[in-house]
Design a protein around this motif. Sequence first.
Motif, PDB file in Angstrom:
ATOM      1  N   ASN A 297      33.628  73.559  20.739  1.00  0.00           N
ATOM      2  CA  ASN A 297      34.627  73.353  19.692  1.00  0.00           C
ATOM      3  C   ASN A 297      34.859  71.856  19.500  1.00  0.00           C
ATOM      4  OD1 ASN A 297      37.148  72.933  18.384  1.00  0.00           O
ATOM      5  ND2 ASN A 297      37.811  74.983  18.958  1.00  0.00           N
ATOM      6  N   ARG A 298      34.384  71.324  18.357  1.00  0.00           N
ATOM      7  CA  ARG A 298      34.470  69.884  18.113  1.00  0.00           C
ATOM      8  C   ARG A 298      35.905  69.376  18.063  1.00  0.00           C
ATOM      9  NH1 ARG A 298      30.677  68.829  13.187  1.00  0.00           N
ATOM     10  NH2 ARG A 298      30.031  70.980  13.309  1.00  0.00           N
ATOM     11  N   GLN A 299      36.795  70.152  17.429  1.00  0.00           N
ATOM     12  CA  GLN A 299      38.193  69.716  17.336  1.00  0.00           C
ATOM     13  C   GLN A 299      38.803  69.651  18.733  1.00  0.00           C
ATOM     14  OE1 GLN A 299      40.939  72.298  15.265  1.00  0.00           O
ATOM     15  NE2 GLN A 299      42.573  70.793  15.365  1.00  0.00           N
ATOM     16  N   ALA A 300      38.547  70.657  19.542  1.00  0.00           N
ATOM     17  CA  ALA A 300      39.087  70.675  20.897  1.00  0.00           C
ATOM     18  C   ALA A 300      38.507  69.537  21.732  1.00  0.00           C
ATOM     19  CB  ALA A 300      38.813  72.022  21.565  1.00  0.00           C
TER      20      ALA A 300
ATOM     21  N   ASP B 251      47.657  70.823  15.621  1.00  0.00           N
ATOM     22  CA  ASP B 251      46.405  71.584  15.744  1.00  0.00           C
ATOM     23  C   ASP B 251      45.572  71.118  16.931  1.00  0.00           C
ATOM     24  OD1 ASP B 251      47.025  73.184  13.574  1.00  0.00           O
ATOM     25  OD2 ASP B 251      45.841  72.005  12.147  1.00  0.00           O
ATOM     26  N   ALA B 252      45.566  69.832  17.174  1.00  0.00           N
ATOM     27  CA  ALA B 252      44.826  69.302  18.324  1.00  0.00           C
ATOM     28  C   ALA B 252      45.449  69.785  19.627  1.00  0.00           C
ATOM     29  CB  ALA B 252      44.790  67.779  18.272  1.00  0.00           C
ATOM     30  N   HIS B 253      46.780  69.754  19.696  1.00  0.00           N
ATOM     31  CA  HIS B 253      47.475  70.233  20.897  1.00  0.00           C
ATOM     32  C   HIS B 253      47.186  71.714  21.119  1.00  0.00           C
ATOM     33  CE1 HIS B 253      50.833  71.281  23.576  1.00  0.00           C
ATOM     34  NE2 HIS B 253      50.872  70.001  23.895  1.00  0.00           N
ATOM     35  N   ARG B 254      47.226  72.484  20.044  1.00  0.00           N
ATOM     36  CA  ARG B 254      46.938  73.926  20.150  1.00  0.00           C
ATOM     37  C   ARG B 254      45.523  74.187  20.644  1.00  0.00           C
ATOM     38  NH1 ARG B 254      49.876  76.020  14.641  1.00  0.00           N
ATOM     39  NH2 ARG B 254      51.931  76.286  15.567  1.00  0.00           N
ATOM     40  N   SER B 255      44.589  73.321  20.236  1.00  0.00           N
ATOM     41  CA  SER B 255      43.203  73.525  20.663  1.00  0.00           C
ATOM     42  C   SER B 255      43.033  73.313  22.163  1.00  0.00           C
ATOM     43  CB  SER B 255      42.255  72.608  19.876  1.00  0.00           C
ATOM     44  OG  SER B 255      42.388  71.261  20.274  1.00  0.00           O
TER      45      SER B 255
ATOM     46  N   ALA C 221      37.405  66.635  20.622  1.00  0.00           N
ATOM     47  CA  ALA C 221      37.997  65.371  20.151  1.00  0.00           C
ATOM     48  C   ALA C 221      39.416  65.217  20.693  1.00  0.00           C
ATOM     49  CB  ALA C 221      37.990  65.318  18.625  1.00  0.00           C
ATOM     50  N   ALA C 222      40.181  66.308  20.681  1.00  0.00           N
ATOM     51  CA  ALA C 222      41.543  66.276  21.224  1.00  0.00           C
ATOM     52  C   ALA C 222      41.503  66.023  22.725  1.00  0.00           C
ATOM     53  CB  ALA C 222      42.262  67.596  20.922  1.00  0.00           C
TER      54      ALA C 222
ATOM     55  N   GLU D 214      48.286  65.569  17.174  1.00  0.00           N
ATOM     56  CA  GLU D 214      48.798  66.465  16.140  1.00  0.00           C
ATOM     57  C   GLU D 214      48.865  67.889  16.677  1.00  0.00           C
ATOM     58  OE1 GLU D 214      46.562  66.042  12.544  1.00  0.00           O
ATOM     59  OE2 GLU D 214      47.095  63.940  12.341  1.00  0.00           O
TER      60      GLU D 214
END
Length: 108
Positions: free
Chosen positions: A79-82, A30-34, A84-85, A28
Amino acid sequence: MLDIYYTDPSTTDMPEDPGSLELAGSIELDAHRSLAALFDKGTKAGASFKYFEDSLLTPAQVATLLKIFTSNVGELGGNRQALAAFDAMRGIFDGAVSKGAGLVAFGD
């Protein structure tokens, strides 16, 4: 959503659509941006993988991105989101490298 597919290593032209290609995974916005800093390093190394552009990566470019990702994971901090991505993209890159495949990405 950016859908990513494995390609035959001899693929040199961007396919019109995924057709019968095997889905490697998706990411997604946001994941790519992270992961922007890692993708920017990939672009500088000749392996561009942008979100809003369809992309074709050769097996060598996939290997370059995998190396960049694994050697620079520390830049993501906690950064958890980053993270995970990162895990998702590393899995896609690992899968392509293990198959000797390239990747194509199509944005929805």
